[in-house]
Design an enzyme around this catalytic site. Sequence first.
Site, short mmCIF file in Angstrom:
data_model
loop_
_atom_site.label_atom_id
_atom_site.label_comp_id
_atom_site.label_asym_id
_atom_site.label_seq_id
_atom_site.Cartn_x
_atom_site.Cartn_y
_atom_site.Cartn_z
CB SER A 181 -3.78 4.82 9.11
OG SER A 181 -4.83 5.44 8.41
CG ASP A 222 -4.60 0.61 2.27
OD1 ASP A 222 -5.75 1.09 2.28
OD2 ASP A 222 -3.65 1.10 2.91
CG HIS A 256 -5.91 1.18 5.99
ND1 HIS A 256 -4.92 1.86 5.29
CD2 HIS A 256 -6.20 1.98 7.05
CE1 HIS A 256 -4.65 3.00 5.89
NE2 HIS A 256 -5.39 3.09 6.96
#
Length: 688
Positions: free
Chosen positions: A546, A628, A660
Amino acid sequence: MKHFLLAGVALASVAAPAAAQDQAAKPAGRDLTIEDVAKLSRVGAPVVSPDGRWLVWQQRETDLAANRGRYDLWRLDLTTKGAVPEPLVAEPDVNETGPQFGPGNMVFFQSDKGGTDQIVSIPVTGGAQTVQSVPAGGFSGFKLSPDGGRVLVWADRKPGAPTIEPAMVKKDPNAGSARVYDKMFVRHWDSWANGDRSQLFVLPLGKDNAFSTPLTKTMDGDTPSKPFGGGEELAWSPDGKTVFFALREAGTTEPLSTNLDIFSVPSDGSAAPVNLTADNDGTDNLPTVSPDGKWLAYFAMKRPGYEADRQVLMLRDLATGNVRALTEGWDRSVASIAWAPDGKRIYVTAQDTQEEPIFVVEVKSGKVTRLTQEGVVSAVIPTKKGVIFSMNSLLAPDDFYSLTGKTPVQLTSVNAAKLEGIAMPSITRFNFTGANGDTVWGYAVKPASLAEGAKAPVAFIVHGGPQGTMNNSWSYRWNPAVFAGGGYAVVAVDFHGSTGYGQAFTDAINKNWGGWPLEDLQKGLAAATTKFTWLDGDNACALGASYGGYMMNWIAGQWPDRFKCLVQHDGVFDARAMAYETEELWFDEWEHGGKPYYEAPEEYEKWNPVNHVDKWKTPMLVITGERDFRIPYTQGLASFTALQRRGIPSRLIVFPDENHWVLKPKNSMQWYGEVLGWLGKYTGKTSN
């Protein structure tokens, strides 16, 4: 430029809950692996019976063959010394979740027996199960009313649903497969919008669905919020006459708004919901009613559009409507709320310098007192004698504890047998002077198998968020102990933007993604490798997901000669594309100055990794998930393309069934196999 700021580096051992300390004190054993972690039992959703005797919780076990987790209910007699946990409901191929106590020490829970969602009850002492309700069309969760005669159910239905019965939709036999939209928020987290909203219904137990009462049919929004909201965002009043809930009204601004409000509504549906927090355009959430029904506690954020603003504990007088900010003077962010039975105190959890302890807040004065020290507390249940809570650490998954005095007492060792014979690493916390002259914290993890005088290659892990933390917590995804089990020394730094150090430190990353955080990471790694002689600082790889994945792309262009390799998971590669592709627009726009890309392109481009691809040279492993939607997989594809076009050693891994996060057990094991293999290829470390 060199920075000589290592003098005064402070050290402290990270203490763990008792189970972890006992484990660490044992003679050296074998290393921890991801296979061990995948098979661990996971406890959650604890509840205590009204008489204080029984603790009941849901427990997840891993079904590797089916590549999923399944849930049972367990219980513990809190009044019997030396009692051990035992299963309460554990039917094969059935998930039993969300236990709640009703009258007569009956345990109500959600079951998917036979493929149908239903609410079932069983005596806490065991016995026959009774199906109490089978809401039509399935549901996501429920909360039992205080008298035990009704349930508040949340379920995805078409807006304005008059009952919980799913609407009949006539299908056009000639229709194509296209999705059609006229406004934004077409997808969220890992799901495409299909027009449904999570709505509230009250159902009398023992009657059919025709008696369901809709509470939110006049509203356009999801309650609980998606994708992660649950029962903590809903509350019954003690007399059962009112329901409180949090909801963000959608309209055309939903992907730009963090304005969750708290509403009250009669539980019989006799009136429309009333917005109790309309004056605040930031987030209001976690409505929690006092035992006497006079007060509503909740948290509030002041700044609209900012999802990481400080969460202040608020108190509303339900008779007068007067509101008081109870923790305005306390520079920490309230994460959970639970009233003491006497209504004089409120128990909260909050991150604080790599820990997440329990604090107690006095209702009259607002005085805050810390009750626990090391470890991350994941659930708190106040009782007349004290609190029951679950807690984990870097060295131990969640177990249950009680606190009636000053020292917590461990109640369970759920995974003792599964962790028997495993040598856990040692963890040492340190701090240093980072960007802006501020104190920055981090920790170093030493593999248990590292020989005296030897050095270990470094896995330098950068957390996501970016308003997050590499704190003293157990993880089933990025687990430092698993990297240590693979023979790597882990270094982690809580750079500017991290949580648990006060709001100003968290805010410091705003419009500063590649600035102070990178400076902190550079100084932190230098501090660690100078102080810890067992770190092989010249043989290091960096990893992150991320925002941490963004930082890998940023490091590739700004710090290209430091690492032997990089691992980039779901990271931002091109800030311009990200601004238009992500779903929660409020996040990206806030982080880059509060404007869309076309109004302030310079703010996005200032820290944009794509602008520095010409400097890339470090081998990189790129990982992404097709589901995601937060940082779409196209960002990973673009990063891999850049690497390949430049002839840089690189590898792309795409999980078609992950979002994600990597959640499925077999996928998690494959992820670690690929990541540790990549690190080994460039550090020369062979698998243990």
